[in-house]
Every structure is written in structure tokens, then in C-alpha cells.
Motif scaffolding. Structure first.
Motif, PDB file in Angstrom:
ATOM      1  N   LEU A 193      -8.292  67.650 -13.198  1.00 21.24           N
ATOM      2  CA  LEU A 193      -7.806  68.481 -12.098  1.00 21.24           C
ATOM      3  C   LEU A 193      -8.807  68.356 -10.951  1.00 21.24           C
ATOM      4  N   LEU A 194      -8.398  67.671  -9.902  1.00 19.20           N
ATOM      5  CA  LEU A 194      -9.242  67.463  -8.730  1.00 19.20           C
ATOM      6  C   LEU A 194      -9.063  68.637  -7.778  1.00 19.20           C
ATOM      7  N   GLN A 195     -10.129  69.377  -7.562  1.00 17.79           N
ATOM      8  CA  GLN A 195     -10.079  70.554  -6.701  1.00 17.79           C
ATOM      9  C   GLN A 195     -10.184  70.147  -5.235  1.00 17.79           C
ATOM     10  N   PRO A 196      -9.741  71.007  -4.321  1.00 20.58           N
ATOM     11  CA  PRO A 196      -9.820  70.671  -2.893  1.00 20.58           C
ATOM     12  C   PRO A 196     -11.241  70.416  -2.401  1.00 20.58           C
ATOM     13  N   ASP A 197     -12.249  71.006  -3.080  1.00 19.10           N
ATOM     14  CA  ASP A 197     -13.631  70.793  -2.650  1.00 19.10           C
ATOM     15  C   ASP A 197     -14.249  69.540  -3.264  1.00 19.10           C
ATOM     16  N   LEU A 252     -14.516  58.371 -13.982  1.00 17.12           N
ATOM     17  CA  LEU A 252     -13.258  58.880 -13.428  1.00 17.12           C
ATOM     18  C   LEU A 252     -13.521  60.040 -12.478  1.00 17.12           C
ATOM     19  N   ALA A 253     -14.358  60.986 -12.904  1.00 16.63           N
ATOM     20  CA  ALA A 253     -14.658  62.136 -12.052  1.00 16.63           C
ATOM     21  C   ALA A 253     -15.315  61.690 -10.748  1.00 16.63           C
ATOM     22  N   GLY A 254     -16.244  60.728 -10.842  1.00 19.45           N
ATOM     23  CA  GLY A 254     -16.906  60.241  -9.639  1.00 19.45           C
ATOM     24  C   GLY A 254     -15.942  59.584  -8.672  1.00 19.45           C
ATOM     25  N   SER A 255     -15.008  58.799  -9.203  1.00 18.34           N
ATOM     26  CA  SER A 255     -14.022  58.142  -8.349  1.00 18.34           C
ATOM     27  C   SER A 255     -13.103  59.160  -7.692  1.00 18.34           C
ATOM     28  N   LEU A 256     -12.676  60.148  -8.442  1.00 20.04           N
ATOM     29  CA  LEU A 256     -11.816  61.194  -7.873  1.00 20.04           C
ATOM     30  C   LEU A 256     -12.523  61.937  -6.755  1.00 20.04           C
ATOM     31  N   THR A 257     -13.781  62.257  -6.974  1.00 12.68           N
ATOM     32  CA  THR A 257     -14.538  62.979  -5.953  1.00 12.68           C
ATOM     33  C   THR A 257     -14.684  62.139  -4.690  1.00 12.68           C
ATOM     34  N   GLN A 263     -11.350  62.134  -2.781  1.00 15.16           N
ATOM     35  CA  GLN A 263     -10.667  63.416  -2.600  1.00 15.16           C
ATOM     36  C   GLN A 263     -10.050  63.477  -1.205  1.00 15.16           C
ATOM     37  N   GLY A 264      -8.817  63.951  -1.145  1.00 15.37           N
ATOM     38  CA  GLY A 264      -8.107  64.043   0.120  1.00 15.37           C
ATOM     39  C   GLY A 264      -7.241  62.839   0.422  1.00 15.37           C
ATOM     40  N   ALA A 265      -7.352  61.775  -0.374  1.00 19.49           N
ATOM     41  CA  ALA A 265      -6.526  60.586  -0.145  1.00 19.49           C
ATOM     42  C   ALA A 265      -5.083  60.861  -0.564  1.00 19.49           C
ATOM     43  N   HIS A 266      -4.156  60.179   0.063  1.00 19.96           N
ATOM     44  CA  HIS A 266      -2.745  60.258  -0.335  1.00 19.96           C
ATOM     45  C   HIS A 266      -2.622  59.815  -1.791  1.00 19.96           C
ATOM     46  N   LEU A 280      -8.242  54.471  -7.912  1.00 19.05           N
ATOM     47  CA  LEU A 280      -8.671  54.682  -9.293  1.00 19.05           C
ATOM     48  C   LEU A 280      -8.584  53.383 -10.093  1.00 19.05           C
ATOM     49  N   LEU A 281      -7.487  52.665  -9.929  1.00 18.68           N
ATOM     50  CA  LEU A 281      -7.347  51.399 -10.640  1.00 18.68           C
ATOM     51  C   LEU A 281      -8.401  50.401 -10.184  1.00 18.68           C
ATOM     52  N   ALA A 282      -8.664  50.358  -8.886  1.00 16.55           N
ATOM     53  CA  ALA A 282      -9.665  49.423  -8.372  1.00 16.55           C
ATOM     54  C   ALA A 282     -11.065  49.787  -8.856  1.00 16.55           C
ATOM     55  N   ASP A 283     -11.374  51.093  -8.900  1.00 18.09           N
ATOM     56  CA  ASP A 283     -12.710  51.534  -9.296  1.00 18.09           C
ATOM     57  C   ASP A 283     -12.954  51.418 -10.798  1.00 18.09           C
TER      58      ASP A 283
END
Length: 406
Positions: A304-308, A366-371, A374-377, A385-388
Motif C-alpha cells: 500500500l503506497l501512501q500519498p507521502d 519493491l518499497a524503494g521503487s514505489l517510493t 510515488q505520484g506517477a500514473h 516497477l518492471l524496469a526496476d
């Protein structure tokens, strides 16, 4: 002590074996010095030309098909992403100083894929050894000649068998991919929710596996999102995947929650050969209450990626995979609230697991890539995510991915 700087281009040129690099279209991209000496060519006579143009088979001897066999092997490596060690083959080389005069030559070759940043085959590394003298030992005079001829005959037979096996593997992979794509849900529901979904098959010809995703709406306005992973590969795994995905979709429509739906799926899995040890994760999103209710049957936790930019893993309702317990028992279920602007990410293990590495390292990536993104479409986030996270040699497992904005 500083590590020495290695000039890999110089290493390539100095290799004693005959080595060539092809593009995915089978055009010579580079060759080493041993190649030029062995073939009697200059770089200008080879680079930028296709394999069949630079070194055609001997037109005077239709029985010699080595160059066509080599081309078939290279195309198979391009299609599957797997290396191919060829049996002995004969392809003759036309003398550059005497056009129309062909030298009888025998080779032992191996072809290896070189993957690009997107994990697709970008180049083909071809290495071969000239074994002509081993096959043609004083023809007609030395008793070893008969041995050499027999070796060559057996090698030709083996080469034909290998070619048929490659063709069969490619056909099976295509059928499995078509079957799997047909059984995955229509993307219209994903588009209605602004979600991005991805399915990427493994690179190997028989490695099409049983990963799936699902996304459907309930009548009360809630949304169900799920991922799962069947143990096994090929057509059998794809068939089991289709049965389990359909069963979980049906159970989700009538169950009181994700735990009950997975309980029903577990009972059904006991009747399906090959369904043992399947993992699955089911989340029910309630936009009115802004909650996610979830349950996991041995599957990796949703992120769950938070807005922050912080990332929470939904790991408070994890149970063994389907069919892992000898007796049926209720499965756990948990609930978490989410804020506006959060993003839910479900995935299968091919995205994060690595051999000889603790799973926590993959989850941290995964968490690092999401962070970072964050904010991307959602579509851009899925591609990022696939590229990272996709490993350079992704050849053992599929990847299913759902990115759902909340």
C-alpha cells in the motif's frame, strides 16, 4: 587496492575461440580476431551483413545444411531467451580469394542470449570451435576416419532431433501463452478503475507458468482484486490457473469476505490435480468506508503506497498455501484503512524473489521503487516497477502485476 579497469572490448578481440555478436535480426554486430582468421574475412566483409548473406550454405552440396541449422538455433535463442549448445555441424566456407571454391569445415557451437535493460534479447553471442581436423583425420588412410564419419553422422542425427525439440518447445510456449492470455480477465474493468495490469511470461520455452490476476466489481460497490500463482510450468499450470481463477471469482461474488472466498477455493483446489501449494491473495476494497479487507493463502503481501511515499505491506492475514493443511480450517482476515491518493499494488513472486536471497531484500527493493515513483500514473508506475525490479536474466518465473489507485 583498486580493482583494475577491464577493457572488455580488448578481451573480446583477444579471445582464442571464434566469437561473433549478432543483432536480434541475425546481422553481424561484431566479430573477434579469431573469427576473421578462421573465416578468411576482413571486418568489412562481415559487419553489417546478415548471417545468410555473409556465409550461405554451399550451393553445390544441398546435403550440407549447417548454416541453416545455425540460423534456426539463433532464432530459437532469440524467441526463448535460452542458450543453445549445438551438436557438431558442417557448414562450408567459401574462400574469399577464390570465389566458388568451398572449404569443407566442421564446427561445435554454442549460442547465448544477451539481454538488454528491458530483459529482452538484444544481442546473440555465438562461439564456436573448428573441429574439422577431428572429423577429417587423413580421410581414406587412417582407421580413425571411420570413427570421425560415424561421429559426424550421429551428430547430424542429434542436430535434427534438437531442432525438432526446439520447434516443439516453441509451439508449446505459444499455445500456453495463448491459453493463459485467453483466461486472464478483460482489461476493461481495470481501465474503468484507472488500474494498470501486467502479465509478463518467463523467458524460457517451457516456463510459461500459472500466475494470474483478477479485478471485478461487486454489486454493493466494492471491488475485488486478486493475484495467484500455481506451482508448475507449461500447459498444465496454465490450465490449473484458469480453473482456480474462475473459481475464486465465483466465490468472491457470494462470500462474506476474502477469507471465506479463499476457504472455498482451498476446498475446490483439493479436487484439481496440480493445484496443491498454489498461493493466492484476495483484497476487497470498500470505497465508502475507505478500507481494504484482505486474506492471503501463502502469497506475498500487497503493498500500500501512501500519498507521502511510505509503503505498508498488508501482512496481518497470511496463511499457508492452498491444500497445505491436511484438514480444513478457517483462514485469517484483516482490514486496513487507506487515505485518498493511496495506491494498492499486488504482484507475484517473479517480481521480487531472487535465488539465494532473502525475500526481505526483494520486498525492500519493491518499497524503494514505489517510493521513488510515488505520484506517477498507474501505467507509468507499472512500467517503472518492471524496469526496476525485473532481474537481467528473468528466465524462471512469470510476473503478474496490478497497480490500483484508491
Amino acid at each position: 587496492m583498486n580493482a583494475p579497469r577491464i577493457d572488455y572490448e580488448a578481451v573480446f578481440r583477444a579471445m582464442p575461440s571464434v566469437v561473433a555478436l549478432f543483432t536480434a535480426d541475425l546481422v553481424y554486430a561484431d566479430v573477434n580476431e579469431a573469427f576473421l582468421r578462421s573465416m578468411g574475412r576482413t571486418r568489412g566483409q562481415v559487419l553489417g551483413r546478415s548471417l545468410s548473406d555473409a556465409f550461405p550454405d554451399n550451393p553445390d552440396d544441398p546435403s550440407v545444411t549447417g548454416m541453416r541449422d545455425l540460423e534456426a538455433s539463433l532464432r530459437w535463442v532469440t524467441a526463448t531467451g535460452e542458450r543453445d549448445a549445438m551438436a557438431f555441424l558442417r557448414y562450408d566456407v567459401e574462400r574469399s580469394d577464390r570465389p566458388g571454391v568451398w572449404q569443407e569445415r566442421y564446427w561445435s557451437a554454442v549460442n547465448v542470449p544477451v539481454l538488454g535493460p528491458d530483459s529482452q534479447v538484444e544481442l546473440l553471442l555465438h562461439a564456436e570451435e573448428d573441429i574439422t581436423e577431428l572429423i577429417r583425420i587423413r580421410r581414406g588412410e587412417d582407421p580413425a576416419t571411420a570413427v570421425g564419419a560415424e561421429l559426424y553422422t550421429r551428430a547430424q542425427e542429434l542436430q535434427q532431433v534438437n531442432q525438432r525439440l526446439r520447434e516443439a518447445h516453441v509451439r508449446q510456449r505459444r499455445v500456453a501463452l495463448m491459453l493463459q492470455e485467453a483466461m486472464l480477465p478483460d482489461r476493461e474493468c481495470a481501465r474503468q478503475h484507472g488500474a494498470a495490469v501486467r502479465y509478463r511470461p518467463a523467458a524460457g520455452p517451457l516456463n510459461v507458468c500459472g500466475d494470474w490476476y483478477d479485478l471485478l466489481d461487486l454489486r454493493d460497490g466494492r471491488t475485488v482484486v486478486a493475484v495467484g500463482d500455481v506451482v508448475g510450468q507449461g500447459l498444465e499450470a496454465a490450465g490449473v490457473m484458469g480453473q482456480l481463477r474462475s473459481a475464486l471469482s465465483a466465490a468472491s461474488l457470494i462470500a462474506t469476505g476474502p477469507a471465506q472466498a479463499l476457504e472455498a477455493l482451498g476446498l475446490y483446489a483439493r479436487t484439481v490435480d496440480g493445484a496443491e501449494s498454489t498461493t493466492a491473495l484476495l483484497c476487497v476494497i470498500d470505497p465508502a468506508r475507505r478500507t481494504i479487507t484482505y486474506s492471503s493463502a501463502g502469497h506475498l503481501p500487497a503493498a500500500l503506497l501512501q500519498p507521502d511515499g511510505t509503503v505498508d505491506f498488508l501482512d496481518r492475514a497470511t496463511d499457508p498455501p492452498l491444500g497445505a493443511r491436511p484438514e480444513h480450517s478457517p483462514r485469517p482476515q484483516a482490514e486496513t484503512a487507506y487515505p485518498t491518493g493511496a495506491t494498492l499494488v499486488l504482484y507475484t513472486d517473479g517480481l521480487v524473489e531472487r535465488r539465494r536471497e532473502d525475500i526481505d531484500a526483494g520486498l525492500a527493493r519493491l518499497a524503494g521503487s514505489l517510493t521513488r515513483h510515488q505520484g506517477a500514473h498507474p501505467e507509468r508506475l507499472a512500467d517503472a516497477l518492471l524496469a526496476d525490479l525485473t532481474p537481467p536474466a528473468r528466465d524462471t518465473d512469470d510476473i503478474a502485476l496490478v497497480v490500483l489507485p484508491l
